[in-house]
Design a protein around this motif. Structure first.
Motif, PDB file in Angstrom:
ATOM      1  N   TYR A   1       0.837  -1.194   0.000  1.00 39.09           N
ATOM      2  CA  TYR A   1       0.000   0.000   0.000  1.00 39.09           C
ATOM      3  C   TYR A   1       0.871   1.243   0.000  1.00 39.09           C
ATOM      4  CZ  TYR A   1       0.863  -0.917   4.966  1.00 39.09           C
ATOM      5  OH  TYR A   1       1.454  -1.211   6.168  1.00 39.09           O
ATOM      6  N   GLY A   2       0.301   2.309  -0.549  1.00 35.48           N
ATOM      7  CA  GLY A   2       1.042   3.559  -0.643  1.00 35.48           C
ATOM      8  C   GLY A   2       1.077   4.306   0.679  1.00 35.48           C
ATOM      9  N   ILE A   3       2.175   5.010   0.902  1.00 32.41           N
ATOM     10  CA  ILE A   3       2.322   5.837   2.103  1.00 32.41           C
ATOM     11  C   ILE A   3       2.847   7.211   1.675  1.00 32.41           C
ATOM     12  CG2 ILE A   3       2.708   3.928   3.716  1.00 32.41           C
ATOM     13  CD1 ILE A   3       5.697   4.420   3.491  1.00 32.41           C
ATOM     14  N   THR A   4       2.559   8.214   2.479  1.00 33.16           N
ATOM     15  CA  THR A   4       3.057   9.567   2.203  1.00 33.16           C
ATOM     16  C   THR A   4       3.669  10.141   3.471  1.00 33.16           C
ATOM     17  OG1 THR A   4       0.926  10.589   2.751  1.00 33.16           O
ATOM     18  CG2 THR A   4       1.318  10.010   0.447  1.00 33.16           C
TER      19      THR A   4
ATOM     20  N   SER B   1       9.432  14.636  -4.604  1.00 30.82           N
ATOM     21  CA  SER B   1       9.181  13.258  -5.018  1.00 30.82           C
ATOM     22  C   SER B   1       9.292  12.257  -3.874  1.00 30.82           C
ATOM     23  CB  SER B   1      10.148  12.869  -6.140  1.00 30.82           C
ATOM     24  OG  SER B   1      11.496  12.989  -5.693  1.00 30.82           O
ATOM     25  N   ASP B   2      10.028  12.594  -2.831  1.00 32.60           N
ATOM     26  CA  ASP B   2      10.221  11.650  -1.734  1.00 32.60           C
ATOM     27  C   ASP B   2       9.016  11.562  -0.807  1.00 32.60           C
ATOM     28  OD1 ASP B   2      11.200  14.386  -0.815  1.00 32.60           O
ATOM     29  OD2 ASP B   2      11.128  13.272   1.077  1.00 32.60           O
ATOM     30  N   ARG B   3       7.995  12.401  -1.018  1.00 34.03           N
ATOM     31  CA  ARG B   3       6.815  12.365  -0.155  1.00 34.03           C
ATOM     32  C   ARG B   3       6.004  11.078  -0.343  1.00 34.03           C
ATOM     33  NH1 ARG B   3       4.858  17.587   1.515  1.00 34.03           N
ATOM     34  NH2 ARG B   3       2.891  16.596   2.121  1.00 34.03           N
ATOM     35  N   MET B   4       6.094  10.473  -1.513  1.00 31.51           N
ATOM     36  CA  MET B   4       5.317   9.274  -1.818  1.00 31.51           C
ATOM     37  C   MET B   4       6.197   8.031  -1.694  1.00 31.51           C
ATOM     38  SD  MET B   4       2.332  10.467  -2.495  1.00 31.51           S
ATOM     39  CE  MET B   4       1.545   9.049  -3.259  1.00 31.51           C
ATOM     40  N   GLY B   5       5.601   6.986  -1.201  1.00 33.98           N
ATOM     41  CA  GLY B   5       6.332   5.736  -1.082  1.00 33.98           C
ATOM     42  C   GLY B   5       5.368   4.566  -0.967  1.00 33.98           C
ATOM     43  N   SER B   6       5.874   3.401  -0.621  1.00 34.75           N
ATOM     44  CA  SER B   6       5.029   2.222  -0.456  1.00 34.75           C
ATOM     45  C   SER B   6       5.583   1.351   0.660  1.00 34.75           C
ATOM     46  CB  SER B   6       4.949   1.415  -1.762  1.00 34.75           C
ATOM     47  OG  SER B   6       6.229   0.915  -2.109  1.00 34.75           O
TER      48      SER B   6
END
Length: 284
Positions: free
Chosen positions: A144-147, A163-168
């Motif tokens: 699942y995605g994380i921010t 760009s580093d604000r979004m992750g999984s």
């Protein structure tokens, strides 16, 4: 005083319950939980040895291969730690003796000492070996995605997120893993591995995930639910390790298709005549 060197071969089988955790991320696959081609979950032997070492260190024993964040002697690399100990760097037998005397993980697992130019390099074979741990059944991996709530890097403009604000994040929904291993008496003689050392390994296995919590492995998401400790009556073993490991099985209870907890499994230890088995309850 003569050391109480291990005299009887030991085999062991441990069951590890994983719920909502990443037991061993694969760096070659975006750190997803390791799986084989058939989606059976996997924990590498290196990962398992790392956790055993951490538990040994927690119990106050000297460890050679220390994690960077757990260093307790000020050395930042293995070669510096080794050079500080060896009194005769070009005497392999002396170096091997000093390493086995000081560091429990060297006595247990062995170690390759690749020292800088000008010193000898050598290896130590250890008596404790473990297999890769695999899940009893194929596992389901949730991703699942994380921010992040704040930019770690400057955004391209005032209204955008970096760009580093979004992750999984990925985890095993539920899996029961089996870990198998053995302790060899012949190798124990060479490293000085003792009966007391074997008890430390047993305790480390039973408490493998104490002080191991992280964002990928929340507290309570992984635990050793059962440990079978087989002690043979001689140094070579009454049975082969393969026979002993096969004597312990686990399977889904009738009617269960999608396991969600250890309660969905039945673990059976089939007695081998004359072989002592200690049933050790895991404590995380």
């Amino acid at each position: 005083m003569t050391k109480n060197i291990l005299k009887n071969k030991i085999d062991f089988v441990a069951f590890i319950s994983v719920r909502g955790a990443n037991p061993n991320g694969d760096p070659n696959n975006e750190n997803l939980p390791r799986t084989d081609d058939e989606m059976y979950g996997e924990m590498s032997s290196g990962c398992i040895h790392r956790k055993i070492r951490n538990r040994m260190q927690d119990m106050g024993h000297k460890i050679y291969v220390q994690s960077e964040e757990r260093t307790d002697d000020g050395y930042v690399c293995l070669s510096d730690r080794a050079k500080a100990l060896f009194s005769e760097p070009n005497n392999i037998d002396k170096c091997r003796e000093e390493a086995c005397e000081k560091w429990l993980d060297v006595r247990a697992f062995g170690q390759v000492f690749a020292l800088p130019k000008g010193n000898v390099s050598f290896g130590v074979r250890g008596p404790v070996t473990t297999h890769e741990a695999y899940s009893i059944d194929p596992v389901v991996i949730d991703t699942y995605g994380i921010t992040k709530s704040v930019n770690a890097l400057p955004p391209k403009n005032e209204t955008s997120m970096s760009s580093d604000r979004m992750g999984s994040k990925s985890c095993v929904k539920y899996g029961l893993y089996v870990l198998k291993g053995a302790i060899n008496v012949q190798m124990a003689r060479k490293t000085g591995f003792t009966e007391d050392d074997a008890e430390i390994v047993k305790k480390a296995l039973a408490t493998l995930f104490v002080n191991d919590a992280s964002a990928a492995r929340p507290e309570g998401s992984m635990e050793v639910v059962k440990l079978y400790w087989f002690k043979h009556n001689n140094e070579t073993g009454q049975y082969s390790s393969a026979q002993v490991h096969r004597s312990v099985t686990a399977h889904l209870k009738d009617g269960c298709i999608n396991p969600k907890s250890i309660d969905d499994y039945e673990i059976v230890c089939n007695e081998l005549p004359g072989l002592a088995c200690e049933d050790v309850e895991g404590t995380c």
